[in-house]
Design a protein around this motif. Structure first.
Motif, PDB file in Angstrom:
ATOM      1  N   CYS A 257      35.967  14.215   8.657  1.00 11.47           N
ATOM      2  CA  CYS A 257      36.918  14.958   8.312  1.00 11.47           C
ATOM      3  C   CYS A 257      38.224  14.385   9.029  1.00 11.47           C
ATOM      4  CB  CYS A 257      36.946  16.176   8.669  1.00 11.47           C
ATOM      5  SG  CYS A 257      35.772  17.344   8.008  1.00 11.47           S
ATOM      6  N   PHE A 258      37.869  13.769  10.163  1.00 12.17           N
ATOM      7  CA  PHE A 258      38.905  12.971  10.993  1.00 12.17           C
ATOM      8  C   PHE A 258      39.961  12.136  10.109  1.00 12.17           C
ATOM      9  CE2 PHE A 258      40.721   9.701  13.626  1.00 12.17           C
ATOM     10  CZ  PHE A 258      41.335  10.496  14.567  1.00 12.17           C
ATOM     11  N   TYR A 259      39.421  11.461   9.076  1.00 15.85           N
ATOM     12  CA  TYR A 259      40.082  10.640   8.143  1.00 15.85           C
ATOM     13  C   TYR A 259      41.271  11.579   7.628  1.00 15.85           C
ATOM     14  CZ  TYR A 259      41.400   8.304   3.876  1.00 15.85           C
ATOM     15  OH  TYR A 259      41.843   7.494   2.815  1.00 15.85           O
ATOM     16  N   PHE A 410      36.707   5.124  12.298  1.00 21.28           N
ATOM     17  CA  PHE A 410      36.406   4.383  13.431  1.00 21.28           C
ATOM     18  C   PHE A 410      37.583   3.544  14.198  1.00 21.28           C
ATOM     19  CE2 PHE A 410      34.350   1.451  16.342  1.00 21.28           C
ATOM     20  CZ  PHE A 410      33.027   2.165  16.655  1.00 21.28           C
ATOM     21  N   GLY A 411      38.363   2.715  13.528  1.00 21.81           N
ATOM     22  CA  GLY A 411      39.207   2.100  13.804  1.00 21.81           C
ATOM     23  C   GLY A 411      40.547   2.931  14.252  1.00 21.81           C
ATOM     24  N   VAL A 573      35.729   9.530  21.642  1.00 18.07           N
ATOM     25  CA  VAL A 573      34.415   8.882  21.924  1.00 18.07           C
ATOM     26  C   VAL A 573      33.268   9.561  21.213  1.00 18.07           C
ATOM     27  CG1 VAL A 573      32.741   7.673  23.671  1.00 18.07           C
ATOM     28  CG2 VAL A 573      35.376   7.506  23.697  1.00 18.07           C
ATOM     29  N   CYS A 574      33.161  10.870  21.518  1.00 19.23           N
ATOM     30  CA  CYS A 574      32.314  11.647  20.807  1.00 19.23           C
ATOM     31  C   CYS A 574      32.086  11.520  19.419  1.00 19.23           C
ATOM     32  CB  CYS A 574      32.400  13.145  21.116  1.00 19.23           C
ATOM     33  SG  CYS A 574      31.867  13.457  22.889  1.00 19.23           S
ATOM     34  N   LEU A 575      33.425  11.598  18.588  1.00 13.77           N
ATOM     35  CA  LEU A 575      33.301  11.283  17.309  1.00 13.77           C
ATOM     36  C   LEU A 575      32.670  10.005  16.831  1.00 13.77           C
ATOM     37  CD1 LEU A 575      36.496  13.205  15.996  1.00 13.77           C
ATOM     38  CD2 LEU A 575      34.120  14.051  16.214  1.00 13.77           C
ATOM     39  N   MET A 576      33.119   8.877  17.601  1.00 10.05           N
ATOM     40  CA  MET A 576      32.623   7.614  17.283  1.00 10.05           C
ATOM     41  C   MET A 576      31.197   7.518  17.341  1.00 10.05           C
ATOM     42  SD  MET A 576      35.348   4.841  18.619  1.00 10.05           S
ATOM     43  CE  MET A 576      35.662   5.434  20.203  1.00 10.05           C
ATOM     44  N   ALA A 581      24.771   3.360  12.570  1.00  6.87           N
ATOM     45  CA  ALA A 581      24.761   2.038  13.158  1.00  6.87           C
ATOM     46  C   ALA A 581      25.333   1.226  12.250  1.00  6.87           C
ATOM     47  CB  ALA A 581      23.326   1.734  13.255  1.00  6.87           C
ATOM     48  N   GLY A 582      25.378   1.171  11.086  1.00  7.08           N
ATOM     49  CA  GLY A 582      26.073   0.415   9.957  1.00  7.08           C
ATOM     50  C   GLY A 582      27.322   0.241  10.277  1.00  7.08           C
ATOM     51  N   THR A 583      28.097   1.321  10.416  1.00  7.37           N
ATOM     52  CA  THR A 583      29.518   1.436  10.781  1.00  7.37           C
ATOM     53  C   THR A 583      29.978   0.803  12.124  1.00  7.37           C
ATOM     54  OG1 THR A 583      29.837   3.391   9.835  1.00  7.37           O
ATOM     55  CG2 THR A 583      31.607   2.674  11.446  1.00  7.37           C
TER      56      THR A 583
END
Length: 609
Positions: A257-259, A410-411, A573-576, A581-583
Motif C-alpha cells: 500500500c505504500f505505493y 522499495f526504491g 526498513v521494516c516495510l522493506m 527475495a526477488g525484489t
C-alpha cells in the motif's frame, strides 16, 4: 601511499555539493499558492493505484485489515513528508531527495538516490501500461482480452497473446506524452483532480450504503456456502475474521500500500516557484497526505464491505465491485475515471521526470555531459520517450503487477530513509559554507600542497581550526554533556557516527522482528537479541539527543528530533523487510549497474571536484 590513496578515495565518495552552487531549475512560470500545491500533491498521489491496489492487497495479503495497512503506510509517508517539508523550507531550490542528500551526506549517496529514482519512474511506466490495459478491457467488458486469446493465441506464444494489448496502450502513451510536452494547464489539472475525488467519494458513499459489516467477520461457514469447502483451498484465504492473514499480512499489505502514497514529493519541486514556500510547502505536503489517507481508507473500507475479500481475484479493479452489487452504470463511470487519474497524475509524464533527474546528474558530472545537451532537444525527447516506454513494455512482459509495485516502493523507501537521515545530519551540524566545501575538495584531490596553500590560505586556516576542534579528546562525560551550546565540528561528527550506528542497529532489529513466529513462540534467542538491540538503540539515541542542535531559524522543523526521523527510518526498513527475495535481487542487480557506472565515470568527472 596506499593509505593516503584510500583516504582520498573515501573522501571523494562523501564530498558534498556546495550550497551556493547553481541548481538547475525547471520552472513553469506559474506561482502556485498553498491550494495549488495541495491539488498538485493530491493529483499526483491519488493516481491509478487506488483503482487496483486495494483489490490486490485485500484479496491475498491483508483481507479487511487493509484499512490498518493503509494507516501504517500513511503514517510512514507522513513521517517522510515532514522530513521533506523541513528540507523544502531550509533549501530554497527546486529539487528532490537527490539534491538533499548531495548537500548533506555526499556524492555517493546522492547518486544512489537518483539511480533509485530512475528505477522507480521506469517501474511507474510499466504500471501505467498495465493499468491502461485493464481500463480498456473494463470499458469493453473484458472483450479485448477474450478476443486476443481466441484470435491470435493459436499463432503466437501464450505470453505474447496475454500481453499484446500493451502495444495499443504504448501508442496511446506516446500521444499523451507529446500532449504533455506541448502544454500543461494548472486549472485543468485542478479540475481533473476534483473530478477524481468526486468519483472516489461516490465509491466511498456507495460502499457504506450497500456494504455488509459481516464481510469484516467472515467464518469458515461463509467459505463453505461460497463453494470453497475444500480444505486445501482454505489455506490461501487465511483464517477468516477481520485479520485473516494475521499481523504479518498487515505489514505485508502496508509495504504494498505504500505505493499509493508516492507522489507528494512533487510539491517540493515547486519550492522556487511557490508564493510563500516556507509556509506553503509544509502545509501542502501535510494536507495532501491527510486527504490521500482519508480517500484510501474510505475506498478500502467500502470495497471490503461491498465484496468479500476472497472474491477479489488478482488483476481485478475497483469498478468490478459495482458489478457485485448490481450497479452496472457505476461500473463504467468509475472505469472511465481511471483515465482522469492517469491524465492528471505524474505517471503520464514519467519520461519528463526521468529526463529532469538525468539532466541534473549530467550537469553535476555524475553522468555523461552529452546527456544534458541531448535530453531536452527535439530528437532527444522523442528518443527518450521511445527508449523508456519500450523498456517499460519489456518489463511488463517479465514482471507481474505486484512485483512492480514492490520494486517501485522499495526504491522510494530507500530515498525516504536517506532524507530522514539527512534531517539528523543537518540539525546537529555547524553552518556549512561554500569555502569549507572547496577546501575539502582540494584536499581530496591530493594536488600540489604548496599551490593549495598559496591559493587558499584563508580556507586552510579555517580547516585547521576545525581540525583542532575535532582533535579534542572525546571523553565519556563530554559525549553526554557537551561543553558548547552550539554545534561544533566535533559534535557534528559524533552525530554522524552515532546516526550511522543507529541505522545499522535498526536494520538488524528489523531483521530479527521479521522472524515474528520465533518471537511469539517464546524462543529466548531472538528475544534476547531484541532486548540488547533496544538497549543499544536507546543509549545511542540519548547520546544524539544530548548534542547541541543548530540554532538556525528554519521556517519549518521536524518536531521531536531525533525520535521522528529515526522512527521514519525504522518503519521504512521494516516495510522493506516485507518485500520478497526477488525484489531484493532485482534491486541488487540494478544497483550493481549503477555502481559500475559511478565508479567507472561519475567519481572521476564530478563537477564538485
Amino acid at each position: 601511499m596506499l593509505r593516503q590513496a584510500l583516504r582520498r578515495f573515501g573522501r571523494k565518495l562523501v564530498r558534498r555539493r556546495p550550497l551556493e552552487k547553481k541548481v538547475y531549475e525547471f520552472k513553469s512560470g506559474i506561482k502556485p499558492s498553498t491550494l495549488d500545491l495541495v491539488a498538485l500533491g493530491v493529483g499526483h498521489t491519488v493516481g491509478v493505484g487506488v483503482y487496483f491496489l486495494a483489490n490486490e492487497v485485500a484479496g491475498n495479503q491483508a483481507g479487511p485489515s487493509i484499512v490498518i495497512s493503509i494507516l501504517v503506510a500513511g503514517l510512514t509517508s507522513l513521517l517522510a513528508g515532514l522530513c521533506y517539508a523541513e528540507f523544502g523550507a531550509w533549501l530554497p531550490h527546486s529539487g528532490s531527495a537527490y539534491l538533499y542528500t548531495y548537500v548533506t551526506m555526499g556524492e555517493l549517496w546522492a547518486f544512489i538516490t537518483a539511480w533509485n529514482l530512475i528505477l522507480s519512474l521506469v517501474a511507474d511506466a510499466v504500471i501505467v501500461v498495465q493499468t491502461w490495459t485493464l481500463a480498456f478491457d473494463i470499458l469493453y467488458g473484458n472483450r479485448i482480452s477474450e478476443t486476443l486469446h481466441e484470435s491470435i493465441s493459436q499463432h503466437v506464444p501464450q505470453v505474447i497473446a496475454d500481453n499484446l494489448a500493451y502495444f495499443a496502450v504504448i501508442l496511446l502513451l506516446f500521444t499523451v506524452e507529446i500532449q504533455y510536452l506541448l502544454s500543461h494547464d494548472c486549472i485543468i489539472f485542478k479540475l481533473f483532480t476534483l473530478v477524481k475525488l468526486l468519483v472516489l467519494s461516490f465509491v466511498i458513499i456507495s460502499g457504506f450504503m450497500k456494504g455488509d459489516l459481516h464481510n469484516w467477520n467472515l467464518t469458515e461457514e461463509d467459505y463453505v456456502k461460497a463453494g470453497l469447502n475444500d480444505t486445501f483451498s482454505l489455506g490461501p484465504l487465511g483464517s477468516g475474521g477481520f485479520m485473516p492473514f494475521g499481523f504479518e499480512g498487515i505489514l505485508r499489505g502496508a509495504a504494498t500500500c505504500f505505493y499509493a502514497f508516492i507522489g507528494f514529493d512533487s510539491i517540493v519541486t515547486k519550492v522556487e516557484e511557490a508564493q510563500t514556500p516556507q509556509r506553503s510547502i509544509p502545509k501542502g505536503i501535510v494536507i495532501s497526505l491527510l486527504i490521500c489517507f482519508l480517500v484510501y481508507f474510505g475506498v478500502s473500507a467500502a470495497l471490503t464491505l461491498m465484496v468479500p475479500y476472497y472474491q477479489l481475484r488478482p488483476g481485478s479493479t475497483l469498478p468490478e465491485a459495482f458489478l457485485h452489487i448490481g450497479w452496472a452504470t457505476a461500473y463504467y463511470v468509475v472505469a472511465f475515471s481511471i483515465f482522469f487519474s492517469i491524465v492528471t497524475g505524474s505517471y503520464m509524464n514519467f519520461t519528463v521526470r526521468i529526463r529532469q533527474v538525468t539532466y541534473m546528474m549530467a550537469m553535476d558530472g555524475l553522468l555523461f555531459p552529452v546527456l544534458a545537451r541531448f535530453l531536452f532537444s527535439t530528437y532527444g525527447r522523442f528518443l527518450t520517450t521511445v527508449t523508456f516506454v519500450t523498456t517499460g513494455a519489456i518489463m511488463a512482459f517479465l514482471f507481474g503487477l505486484t512485483r512492480l509495485l514492490d520494486l517501485r516502493s522499495f526504491g522510494t523507501l530507500i530515498s525516504y530513509s536517506l532524507v530522514a537521515f539527512c534531517v539528523l545530519i543537518i540539525r546537529y551540524q555547524p553552518e556549512w559554507t561554500n569555502e569549507e566545501n572547496e577546501a575539502q575538495v582540494q584536499e581530496e584531490n591530493g594536488g600540489n600542497e604548496a599551490q593549495v596553500q598559496e591559493e587558499n590560505l584563508g580556507n586552510e586556516a579555517q580547516m585547521q581550526e576545525e581540525d583542532g576542534s575535532a582533535a579534542e579528546k572525546l571523553t565519556l562525560q563530554g559525549l553526554f554533556f557537551p561543553g558548547s551550546p552550539t554545534p561544533t565540528p566535533l559534535s557534528g561528527r559524533v552525530v554522524v557516527v552515532c546516526s550511522s550506528l543507529l541505522v545499522l542497529l535498526l536494520t538488524l532489529l528489523c531483521l530479527v522482528l521479521a522472524q515474528w513466529p520465533g518471537l511469539l513462540s517464546g524462543d529466548p534467542a531472538p528475544i534476547t537479541v531484541v532486548v540488547l538491540l533496544l538497549v543499544l538503540i536507546t543509549g545511542i539515541t540519548g547520546d544524539i539527543w544530548r548534542q547541541p542542535q543548530s540554532s538556525t531559524p528554519f521556517p519549518f522543523k521536524v518536531p521531536a528530533v531525533p525520535l521522528l526521523p529515526l522512527l521514519s527510518i525504522f518503519v521504512n526498513v521494516c516495510l522493506m523487510m516485507q518485500m520478497t527475495a526477488g525484489t531484493w535481487l532485482r534491486f541488487g542487480v540494478w544497483m550493481l549497474i549503477g555502481f559500475a557506472l559511478y565508479l567507472g565515470y561519475g567519481i572521476w568527472h564530478s563537477l564538485v571536484a
